[in-house]
Design an enzyme around this catalytic site. Structure first.
Site, short mmCIF file in Angstrom:
data_model
loop_
_atom_site.label_atom_id
_atom_site.label_comp_id
_atom_site.label_asym_id
_atom_site.label_seq_id
_atom_site.Cartn_x
_atom_site.Cartn_y
_atom_site.Cartn_z
N HIS A 1 -3.44 4.36 -2.26
CA HIS A 1 -4.41 3.54 -1.52
C HIS A 1 -4.95 4.28 -0.30
CE1 HIS A 1 -1.72 0.37 -3.40
NE2 HIS A 1 -2.91 0.02 -3.86
N ASP B 1 -6.02 3.43 -13.03
CA ASP B 1 -6.45 2.40 -13.98
C ASP B 1 -7.89 2.71 -14.36
OD1 ASP B 1 -7.02 0.19 -15.52
OD2 ASP B 1 -6.01 -1.23 -14.18
N LEU C 1 0.82 -1.21 0.00
CA LEU C 1 0.00 0.00 0.00
C LEU C 1 0.85 1.26 0.00
CD1 LEU C 1 -2.68 -1.13 2.62
CD2 LEU C 1 -2.75 -1.37 0.13
#
Length: 296
Positions: A38, A151, A34
């Site tokens: 995140h 993404d 992470l």
């Protein structure tokens, strides 16, 4: 913060949490290692929901042959410390055998929008993503699920799956988080050598240059935008382009080469480029609206 490793235990925990119908559950699905990107998802989940669940699972079925499943970076102690610091309530950390006790014969496949960008160069990848995310949604039963826009294709694919299958969860896309020098945060950045990392800054720089040129009216067609992006990226000697694309967003449909950028267009510039053995993705949105006499 509770750390749960079995499906039966997380289901019991979620039933208890959801017995209070005022509780909203937020899920942040991750593959661990992470970072601040995140953490930003966890903070958004903390704002919007009452119970924040982070899943940490390196999902083998979304990796293709020769990809980095075995070497994907992992650091459980670091991940748990970061999640606790962000006020996460539950971390769900199942093993592969817990999630896939037998070879899975059922997969969820979203068509069309998975055949381009990363789907073209990583066949089967998105089937693995949608299958594991569907499993997590069925196990945790969140009201909201938080995904980063780094993404953007993954976000579009998951939103399509949720719509098509009438899943009772709201997908919350969250902005890309970058280093101070512009590099998009990624767990795979750890693979980069110092020289590769420096040259990888060409990704965010090329996106900024294209955005600026479009907004100033210097670039007016899809062909011109792609050409600028490719020219800037290839100026970096270590850059090996996988794709440079300009698509309608969120539909992810291609633009004709001669398509002229007009007010009302909602487009995404999407990149995938390798530096050494590390494949990085990045993107930026182009949303042209008229505000007074200016475009934004």
């Amino acid at each position: 913060m509770k750390v749960i490793r079995t499906i039966s235990e997380i289901r019991t925990e979620m039933r208890n949490a959801q017995s209070n119908h005022n509780n909203k559950v937020g899920l942040v699905p991750t593959m661990g290692y992470l970072h601040e990107g995140h953490a930003s998802l966890m903070r958004e989940a903390r704002k919007q929901t009452d119970v924040v669940v982070v899943s940490i699972f390196v999902n083998p079925i979304q990796f293709g042959p020769g990809e980095d499943y075995e070497t994907y970076p992992r650091n459980e102690a670091h991940d748990l410390a970061l999640a606790e610091a962000e006020g996460v309530d539950i971390v769900f950390m199942p093993s592969v055998s817990e999630m896939y006790p037998t070879p899975t014969k059922t997969k969820i496949s979203v068509s069309d929008i998975t055949t381009l960008l990363c789907g073209a160069s990583r066949p089967g990848h998105f089937d693995g993503v949608t299958t594991v995310v569907s499993k997590l949604f069925h196990i945790v039963k969140p009201d909201y699920a938080f995904f980063g826009m780094k993404d953007a294709q993954q976000v579009a694919v998951i939103e399509q799956m949720v719509r098509d299958l009438n899943m009772d969860v709201k997908i919350v896309p969250c902005p890309i988080i970058r280093e101070a020098d512009g590099l998009a945060l990624s767990s795979r950045n750890v693979y980069l050598s110092p020289e590769e990392r420096q040259q990888a800054l060409v990704l965010s720089a090329s996106l900024r240059a294209a955005q600026s040129a479009v907004l100033q009216g210097q670039l007016t067609t899809a062909t011109e935008i792609r050409a600028l992006l490719q020219e800037q990226i290839t100026s970096s000697p270590l850059a090996e382009i996988d794709y440079v694309e300009l698509l309608h967003f969120p539909e992810l449909t291609p633009l004709e080469a001669a398509h002229r950028i007009v007010e009302g267009d909602s487009l995404i510039m999407a990149l995938a480029v390798k530096f050494g053995r590390t494949r990085l993705i990045d993107n930026a949105l182009l949303q042209l609206q008229k505000v007074g006499d200016s475009h934004v």
